[in-house]
Design a protein around this motif. Sequence first.
Motif, PDB file in Angstrom:
ATOM      1  N   LYS A 197       0.841  -1.206   0.000  1.00  0.00           N
ATOM      2  CA  LYS A 197       0.000   0.000   0.000  1.00  0.00           C
ATOM      3  C   LYS A 197       0.878   1.260   0.000  1.00  0.00           C
ATOM      4  O   LYS A 197       0.574   2.248  -0.666  1.00  0.00           O
ATOM      5  CB  LYS A 197      -0.924   0.017   1.228  1.00  0.00           C
ATOM      6  N   ILE A 198       1.970   1.221   0.781  1.00  0.00           N
ATOM      7  CA  ILE A 198       2.869   2.387   0.826  1.00  0.00           C
ATOM      8  C   ILE A 198       3.542   2.559  -0.540  1.00  0.00           C
ATOM      9  O   ILE A 198       3.691   3.666  -1.050  1.00  0.00           O
ATOM     10  CB  ILE A 198       3.901   2.221   1.958  1.00  0.00           C
ATOM     11  N   ARG A 199       3.912   1.421  -1.147  1.00  0.00           N
ATOM     12  CA  ARG A 199       4.516   1.495  -2.492  1.00  0.00           C
ATOM     13  C   ARG A 199       3.517   2.007  -3.524  1.00  0.00           C
ATOM     14  O   ARG A 199       3.880   2.741  -4.435  1.00  0.00           O
ATOM     15  CB  ARG A 199       5.043   0.127  -2.914  1.00  0.00           C
ATOM     16  N   ASP A 200       2.233   1.607  -3.393  1.00  0.00           N
ATOM     17  CA  ASP A 200       1.231   2.101  -4.345  1.00  0.00           C
ATOM     18  C   ASP A 200       1.185   3.624  -4.294  1.00  0.00           C
ATOM     19  O   ASP A 200       1.020   4.294  -5.308  1.00  0.00           O
ATOM     20  CB  ASP A 200      -0.172   1.546  -4.016  1.00  0.00           C
ATOM     21  N   ALA A 201       1.335   4.165  -3.081  1.00  0.00           N
ATOM     22  CA  ALA A 201       1.227   5.613  -2.924  1.00  0.00           C
ATOM     23  C   ALA A 201       2.499   6.337  -3.348  1.00  0.00           C
ATOM     24  O   ALA A 201       2.447   7.402  -3.952  1.00  0.00           O
ATOM     25  CB  ALA A 201       0.880   5.948  -1.475  1.00  0.00           C
ATOM     26  N   PHE A 202       3.663   5.771  -3.022  1.00  0.00           N
ATOM     27  CA  PHE A 202       4.907   6.528  -3.226  1.00  0.00           C
ATOM     28  C   PHE A 202       5.914   5.880  -4.157  1.00  0.00           C
ATOM     29  O   PHE A 202       7.008   6.403  -4.355  1.00  0.00           O
ATOM     30  CB  PHE A 202       5.589   6.789  -1.873  1.00  0.00           C
ATOM     31  N   GLY A 203       5.575   4.696  -4.684  1.00  0.00           N
ATOM     32  CA  GLY A 203       6.492   4.072  -5.628  1.00  0.00           C
ATOM     33  C   GLY A 203       7.657   3.375  -4.959  1.00  0.00           C
ATOM     34  O   GLY A 203       7.729   2.163  -4.929  1.00  0.00           O
ATOM     35  N   PHE A 204       8.583   4.161  -4.433  1.00  0.00           N
ATOM     36  CA  PHE A 204       9.785   3.585  -3.824  1.00  0.00           C
ATOM     37  C   PHE A 204      10.454   2.578  -4.748  1.00  0.00           C
ATOM     38  O   PHE A 204      10.971   1.558  -4.305  1.00  0.00           O
ATOM     39  CB  PHE A 204       9.477   2.911  -2.477  1.00  0.00           C
ATOM     40  N   LYS A 205      10.452   2.862  -6.046  1.00  0.00           N
ATOM     41  CA  LYS A 205      11.056   1.916  -6.991  1.00  0.00           C
ATOM     42  C   LYS A 205      12.547   1.796  -6.746  1.00  0.00           C
ATOM     43  O   LYS A 205      13.227   2.780  -6.493  1.00  0.00           O
ATOM     44  CB  LYS A 205      10.832   2.406  -8.420  1.00  0.00           C
ATOM     45  N   GLY A 206      13.030   0.570  -6.824  1.00  0.00           N
ATOM     46  CA  GLY A 206      14.478   0.362  -6.738  1.00  0.00           C
ATOM     47  C   GLY A 206      15.027   0.280  -5.331  1.00  0.00           C
ATOM     48  O   GLY A 206      16.211   0.070  -5.150  1.00  0.00           O
ATOM     49  N   THR A 207      14.169   0.457  -4.303  1.00  0.00           N
ATOM     50  CA  THR A 207      14.726   0.344  -2.950  1.00  0.00           C
ATOM     51  C   THR A 207      13.869  -0.579  -2.101  1.00  0.00           C
ATOM     52  O   THR A 207      12.653  -0.633  -2.246  1.00  0.00           O
ATOM     53  CB  THR A 207      14.829   1.715  -2.234  1.00  0.00           C
ATOM     54  N   SER A 208      14.532  -1.345  -1.223  1.00  0.00           N
ATOM     55  CA  SER A 208      13.751  -2.172  -0.311  1.00  0.00           C
ATOM     56  C   SER A 208      13.235  -1.250   0.794  1.00  0.00           C
ATOM     57  O   SER A 208      13.748  -0.149   0.995  1.00  0.00           O
ATOM     58  CB  SER A 208      14.616  -3.277   0.276  1.00  0.00           C
ATOM     59  N   LEU A 209      12.233  -1.701   1.497  1.00  0.00           N
ATOM     60  CA  LEU A 209      11.712  -0.958   2.647  1.00  0.00           C
ATOM     61  C   LEU A 209      11.839  -1.879   3.855  1.00  0.00           C
ATOM     62  O   LEU A 209      11.668  -3.084   3.742  1.00  0.00           O
ATOM     63  CB  LEU A 209      10.234  -0.601   2.448  1.00  0.00           C
ATOM     64  N   ARG A 210      12.149  -1.273   5.011  1.00  0.00           N
ATOM     65  CA  ARG A 210      12.246  -2.099   6.225  1.00  0.00           C
ATOM     66  C   ARG A 210      11.108  -1.745   7.161  1.00  0.00           C
ATOM     67  O   ARG A 210      10.778  -0.578   7.308  1.00  0.00           O
ATOM     68  CB  ARG A 210      13.547  -1.766   6.966  1.00  0.00           C
ATOM     69  N   PHE A 211      10.583  -2.777   7.802  1.00  0.00           N
ATOM     70  CA  PHE A 211       9.514  -2.542   8.773  1.00  0.00           C
ATOM     71  C   PHE A 211       9.911  -3.144  10.113  1.00  0.00           C
ATOM     72  O   PHE A 211      10.306  -4.299  10.181  1.00  0.00           O
ATOM     73  CB  PHE A 211       8.203  -3.175   8.287  1.00  0.00           C
ATOM     74  N   LEU A 212       9.836  -2.338  11.171  1.00  0.00           N
ATOM     75  CA  LEU A 212      10.123  -2.842  12.507  1.00  0.00           C
ATOM     76  C   LEU A 212       8.794  -2.847  13.241  1.00  0.00           C
ATOM     77  O   LEU A 212       8.056  -1.855  13.210  1.00  0.00           O
ATOM     78  CB  LEU A 212      11.119  -1.917  13.224  1.00  0.00           C
ATOM     79  N   ILE A 213       8.476  -3.954  13.857  1.00  0.00           N
ATOM     80  CA  ILE A 213       7.190  -4.061  14.537  1.00  0.00           C
ATOM     81  C   ILE A 213       7.427  -3.944  16.033  1.00  0.00           C
ATOM     82  O   ILE A 213       8.246  -4.668  16.594  1.00  0.00           O
ATOM     83  CB  ILE A 213       6.512  -5.417  14.213  1.00  0.00           C
ATOM     84  N   ARG A 214       6.758  -2.981  16.680  1.00  0.00           N
ATOM     85  CA  ARG A 214       6.930  -2.810  18.124  1.00  0.00           C
ATOM     86  C   ARG A 214       5.578  -3.028  18.801  1.00  0.00           C
ATOM     87  O   ARG A 214       4.538  -2.686  18.244  1.00  0.00           O
ATOM     88  CB  ARG A 214       7.387  -1.374  18.443  1.00  0.00           C
ATOM     89  N   GLU A 215       5.638  -3.543  20.028  1.00  0.00           N
ATOM     90  CA  GLU A 215       4.391  -3.818  20.731  1.00  0.00           C
ATOM     91  C   GLU A 215       4.078  -2.693  21.681  1.00  0.00           C
ATOM     92  O   GLU A 215       4.970  -2.125  22.300  1.00  0.00           O
ATOM     93  CB  GLU A 215       4.586  -5.115  21.528  1.00  0.00           C
ATOM     94  N   ARG A 216       2.794  -2.393  21.792  1.00  0.00           N
ATOM     95  CA  ARG A 216       2.389  -1.346  22.728  1.00  0.00           C
ATOM     96  C   ARG A 216       1.097  -1.803  23.361  1.00  0.00           C
ATOM     97  O   ARG A 216       0.218  -2.339  22.673  1.00  0.00           O
ATOM     98  CB  ARG A 216       2.139  -0.084  21.902  1.00  0.00           C
ATOM     99  N   LYS A 217       0.934  -1.598  24.640  1.00  0.00           N
ATOM    100  CA  LYS A 217      -0.309  -2.022  25.290  1.00  0.00           C
ATOM    101  C   LYS A 217      -1.426  -1.071  24.883  1.00  0.00           C
ATOM    102  O   LYS A 217      -1.198   0.093  24.596  1.00  0.00           O
ATOM    103  CB  LYS A 217      -0.145  -2.050  26.807  1.00  0.00           C
ATOM    104  N   GLU A 218      -2.658  -1.582  24.894  1.00  0.00           N
ATOM    105  CA  GLU A 218      -3.811  -0.787  24.447  1.00  0.00           C
ATOM    106  C   GLU A 218      -3.876   0.563  25.154  1.00  0.00           C
ATOM    107  O   GLU A 218      -4.244   1.566  24.591  1.00  0.00           O
ATOM    108  CB  GLU A 218      -5.102  -1.548  24.757  1.00  0.00           C
ATOM    109  N   LYS A 219      -3.527   0.578  26.457  1.00  0.00           N
ATOM    110  CA  LYS A 219      -3.752   1.795  27.236  1.00  0.00           C
ATOM    111  C   LYS A 219      -2.839   2.940  26.848  1.00  0.00           C
ATOM    112  O   LYS A 219      -3.133   4.084  27.018  1.00  0.00           O
ATOM    113  CB  LYS A 219      -3.566   1.480  28.723  1.00  0.00           C
TER     114      LYS A 219
END
Length: 441
Positions: A418-440
């Motif tokens: 979805k992010i690539r659909d919006a911005f292309g980012f052709k030619g580069t990988s993207l990194r995603f870091l997932i962090r946990e947060r409590k609901e509160k």
Amino acid sequence: MSKPIVAIVGRPNVGKSTLFNALAGEKISIVKDYPGVTRDRIYADVTWLDKQFTMIDTGGIEPESKDLMLSHMRQQAEIAIETADVIMFLVDVRQGLVDSDFKVADMLRKSGKPVVLVVNKVDNFDKLMPDVYEFYNLGIGDPIPISANSKLGIGDMLDEVIKHFNPEDLLEEEDERPRIAIVGKPNVGKSSIINKLIGENRVIVSDIAGTTRDAIDTVVNHNDKEYVFIDTAGLRRKSKIKEELERFSIIRTVTAVERADVVVMVIDASEGVTEQDAKIAGIAHERGKGIIIAVNKWDAIEKNDKTIYEYTNKVREILSFMTYAEIIFISALTGQRLPKLFDVIEMVIQNQTLRIQTGVLNEIMMEATAMQQPPSDKGKRLKLFYITQVAIKPPTFVIFVNDKALMHFSYTRYIENKIRDAFGFKGTSLRFLIRERKEKE
């Protein structure tokens, strides 16, 4: 940022792999689950205190005879001397000093590269220290006792290793010129591409040898902008053993990729993507570099109106883990489309350094989660709270969620698309870091 390279050299059975695994922990940098990417670990990322470096294991095949053994050790030492900033020379306290240790020590000493002498299998410091001191005879400095197996002495050893990192090596950072590594198997035309680029631009700024490395960098001027090309073609090894040669070329590739912003991966049009190409591509992908696939010798292919389309699909299929890579069809021989390479490089660099505002990212994420509900497991549904970009080169995003375990790879990939659909980012990988947060929170 180009990280220092540390190579491990040593005879078979002195514990190189044990040390390598102890340092690399389980976070081994081999692209998983992609066909054609070998599992033999050649390199890994290590962080000690606040210093990061790339560790390379120069080992490999074990020769049968004593004489072969020495020439094999020499080859390892050569690879280390050529590619590394610091060399760890591993010896074994139980086997004691061996003739080939002296010969390798000579080579290392003459190279002028910093060497850390590590004596392994010292399970009892009190008892074995007299045997450790024997290694002073190698004449390459203080032996550092460790036990890779029981992880003793490893901190002292790493302290010693990072002392040798040269602040000047890190000055490459200040050099704003884009660094482009031309990588690929032998004979795919890497040198001819560089020669053609220089030839067309006629401005040969003298070859600057890399600070401590022997790879020759070439500066090419295009439209009043300077680009530094890192060539991995260089040395042809007189190696009898195919695997040895392949390992060597992969080590060189890791070193070049480490220093580059954009990697141009050259493949031979008539051969298509081979297994070794997939390995090399995996390294660049994993290092988060900008990637361009240059299909060379395109002039030699019989074409019809569908050829490019079919060829592109075939490349995408084999390199399915990097669908974002840009593909360009060129001929170093005729110069066909070579000038276009600079336009593609520029585009990739812009995408590598693109920053997206947090507000916009969160809108995209909310829309994405509305269109495709996040997965749930045992009645608990994944919630995505917030996304923000934390780095460039490659663009890196942190997503805060309620439960990390629920954030499947496929859903991360969906958000990425979805992010690539919006911005292309052709030619580069993207990194995603997932962090946990409590609901509160």
